[in-house]
Design a protein around this motif. Structure first.
Motif, PDB file in Angstrom:
ATOM      1  N   UNK A 251      10.457   9.427  -6.386  1.00 59.36           N
ATOM      2  CA  UNK A 251      11.208   8.280  -6.804  1.00 59.36           C
ATOM      3  C   UNK A 251      10.365   6.999  -6.164  1.00 59.36           C
ATOM      4  N   UNK A 252      10.569   5.946  -6.523  1.00 62.64           N
ATOM      5  CA  UNK A 252      10.100   4.555  -5.990  1.00 62.64           C
ATOM      6  C   UNK A 252      10.724   4.222  -4.911  1.00 62.64           C
ATOM      7  N   UNK A 253       9.861   3.774  -4.032  1.00 63.76           N
ATOM      8  CA  UNK A 253      10.217   3.222  -2.743  1.00 63.76           C
ATOM      9  C   UNK A 253      10.594   1.619  -2.713  1.00 63.76           C
ATOM     10  N   UNK A 254      10.029   1.154  -3.687  1.00 65.07           N
ATOM     11  CA  UNK A 254      10.153  -0.407  -3.601  1.00 65.07           C
ATOM     12  C   UNK A 254      11.814  -1.007  -3.379  1.00 65.07           C
TER      13      UNK A 254
ATOM     14  N   UNK B 166       0.921  -1.217  -0.111  1.00 66.35           N
ATOM     15  CA  UNK B 166      -0.003  -0.181   0.047  1.00 66.35           C
ATOM     16  C   UNK B 166       0.890   1.117  -0.102  1.00 66.35           C
ATOM     17  N   UNK B 167       2.222   1.143  -0.259  1.00 64.57           N
ATOM     18  CA  UNK B 167       3.117   2.312  -0.302  1.00 64.57           C
ATOM     19  C   UNK B 167       3.095   2.653  -1.700  1.00 64.57           C
ATOM     20  N   UNK B 168       2.301   3.729  -2.134  1.00 64.90           N
ATOM     21  CA  UNK B 168       2.127   3.935  -3.399  1.00 64.90           C
ATOM     22  C   UNK B 168       2.499   5.659  -3.625  1.00 64.90           C
ATOM     23  N   UNK B 169       2.931   6.098  -2.739  1.00 67.58           N
ATOM     24  CA  UNK B 169       3.237   7.769  -3.077  1.00 67.58           C
ATOM     25  C   UNK B 169       4.519   8.047  -3.433  1.00 67.58           C
ATOM     26  N   UNK B 170       5.669   6.992  -3.224  1.00 65.48           N
ATOM     27  CA  UNK B 170       6.941   7.254  -3.509  1.00 65.48           C
ATOM     28  C   UNK B 170       7.579   8.125  -2.328  1.00 65.48           C
ATOM     29  N   UNK B 171       8.912   8.399  -2.483  1.00 62.55           N
ATOM     30  CA  UNK B 171       9.626   9.210  -1.509  1.00 62.55           C
ATOM     31  C   UNK B 171      10.128  10.414  -2.224  1.00 62.55           C
TER      32      UNK B 171
END
Length: 524
Positions: free
Chosen positions: A317-320, A90-95
């Motif tokens: 940026x993507x958090x993945x 559910x972490x879709x906002x990025x950083x």
């Protein structure tokens, strides 16, 4: 379930049982509290449930997961597929924000917190590995090549406009060269020097280029630590001293060097004794996570370039990739990370010993490359073609002896040499076919390097490409004693390699016999 809710639950379930469950919950919360307060690797690794609790709590702190949130903007972390949403917790906002990848994202307090923890734990992991006095560790969702490009782009603000060149001790791997060109700089390839079996940094050649061009024309020197044998790690300490004296920036490509205590010690010595602006390492090669991340590190008090990279990053940026690293480091803890590193060091010694035994059995030798603590190289001299004028098989020799002496004398020498050269070429199976045989047997990672290969990379022509120099003395194959490999992998690799050796020799003998028979028929 906090303490107040547990008290209320005692009305529904026996207090003794609820208190026992509450103690288990409190133990997990204490781990999170210790992580937030100490900001370093926990000594003991966490179980999956505790890691999941941290991630779930952080995800619930992002605005897209608020129960009463109404998003009317163009970017509100909307995810169409529930499977994708679960994949990313559910972490879709990025950083980050548009001007700084390390900045807090107002809509994503949880993601921002996880990113900050990842940077801190990455720095601690580097310290545990032997890279001391780490002042900054920036984890970016870029693989090593693009991370180098980002560092070079950020470097432009630190060097004069006249600085257009990057000095680069040769390593036959395309990524770094393309990184230099992608950043708009011009690479100047500095040849390596052959000492015994291994290729080492030619410091005098680097100094000559500095003297010839002038420091104002040079953006930086990019050195390499981890590489394929028989190339040794660059002498980063000597180069750091040279760069400090000349006033030139110095970036170390430490792609998979974190797993080597010796390389980490060299990096530490380099930034203590000279100039090192950034050290760049891959997350997948050093921490066993999926491809897509890198760690840019710098010494305390010398973090300007790493800070500039963070501020240069355009957009969010993507958090993945950061999440993968965070989960892995929490899974290991400091003790688990030390154990993994120790296992890799032991594996190198084991692989070297077993490869030496294999070499002795097959008439080859392990190339002496003490300056490379990860990669090993095995010579392939026994497969080389015979010298011109000599027949490759006993059958060919017998046929040559039976040929009338008078006929041989009458034949022009030049014509005879041409026929022998053609016969030799037809009889030789390309040594690179050995690599194909290994790949077909599900052996990946090894490289078979043949002499004399010419290749153009980024508009630059290289001779002997793959061997890090124009003319290495022999063909060879490489083996990496890398993180995650075990003794069973080495044993099985050598078993299959032995099979490939036998089959390759059979192919060579058949080719030689066929070529000899063809030559005999044509001469008759």
């Amino acid at each position: 379930m906090d303490a107040a809710n547990c008290d209320l639950a005692c009305v529904l379930v026996g207090r003794t049982y609820i208190q026992q469950g509450a103690q288990a919950l409190a133990a997990r919360r204490r781990r999170v509290k210790a992580l937030l307060s100490q900001r370093r690797l926990p000594e003991q690794g966490w179980d999956d449930a505790t890691i999941e609790m941290l991630l779930q709590d952080a995800a619930l702190m992002d605005s897209n997961n608020f129960p009463d949130n109404v998003g009317v903007g163009e970017r509100e972390a909307r995810v169409a597929s529930a499977l994708v949403a679960r994949r990313h917790w559910g972490l879709a906002h990025g950083i980050g924000r548009s001007g700084d990848i390390a900045a807090e994202q107002p809509k994503a307090a949880g993601s921002s917190l996880l990113a900050k923890l990842t940077h801190l734990l990455a720095a601690d992991a580097l310290e545990v590995a032997g890279m001391k006095e780490v002042g900054a560790a920036l984890v970016v969702p870029l693989a090593t090549g693009m991370a180098i490009t980002s560092a070079l782009l950020a470097l432009r603000g630190m060097r004069p406009p006249s600085a257009r060149y990057v000095l680069w001790p040769r390593i036959d791997q395309k990524t770094c060269l393309k990184s230099i060109q992608a950043s708009g700089f011009e690479p100047l390839v500095v040849p390596m020097r052959l000492e015994g079996d291994q290729l080492v940094t030619d410091l005098e050649a680097i100094q000559r280029e500095v003297d010839r061009l002038g420091a104002e024309a040079i953006a930086c020197v990019i050195t390499t630590t981890s590489c394929f044998a028989p190339r040794a790690a660059d002498d980063v300490v000597a180069v750091a001293k040279l760069c400090q004296q000349a006033g030139i920036a110095h970036i170390i490509n430490n792609a998979y060097g974190v797993q080597s205590a010796a390389l980490c010690a060299q990096v530490t010595s380099a930034w203590r004794k000279g100039r090192v602006d950034a050290v760049i390492q891959s997350t997948d090669k050093n921490f066993m996570v999926p491809v897509g991340g890198a760690v840019l590190a710098a010494r305390r008090g010398a973090t300007e370039l790493v800070d500039r990279v963070a501020r240069l990053y355009p957009g969010r940026a993507a958090v993945a990739p950061l999440l993968d690293l965070l989960i892995t480091l929490l899974h290991w803890g400091a003790s688990g990370w030390r154990a993994v590193l120790a296992q890799r060091e032991a594996l190198y010694a084991y692989a070297q010993q077993r490869l030496q035994q294999f070499a002795e059995q097959h008439g080859e030798r392990v190339l002496a490359t003490p300056g490379n603590p990860i990669s090993l190289a095995l010579s392939l001299r026994s497969f080389e073609a015979p010298a011109a004028g000599q027949q490759a098989t006993a059958g060919g020799q017998q046929q040559q002896q039976q040929q009338p002496a008078a006929e041989a004398q009458q034949q022009p020498a030049a014509e005879q040499q041409q026929r022998e050269a053609k016969q030799q070429q037809q009889a030789q199976v390309p040594i690179t076919f050995l690599g194909s045989m290994l790949f077909n047997r599900c052996i990946s990672g090894t490289r078979v390097v043949a002499r004399g290969k010419r290749q153009e990379v980024g508009g630059l022509a290289f001779s002997g490409y793959g061997a890090h120099c124009d003319a290495y003395p022999c063909d060879y194959l490489t083996v990496a004693a890398a993180l995650g490999t075990n003794e069973q992998d080495i044993d099985e690799f050598l078993r299959r390699l032995g099979q490939c050796f036998a089959e390759f020799r059979q192919r060579q003998h058949k080719q030689h016999a066929a070529a000899a028979a063809g030559a005999g028929g044509s001469s008759g």
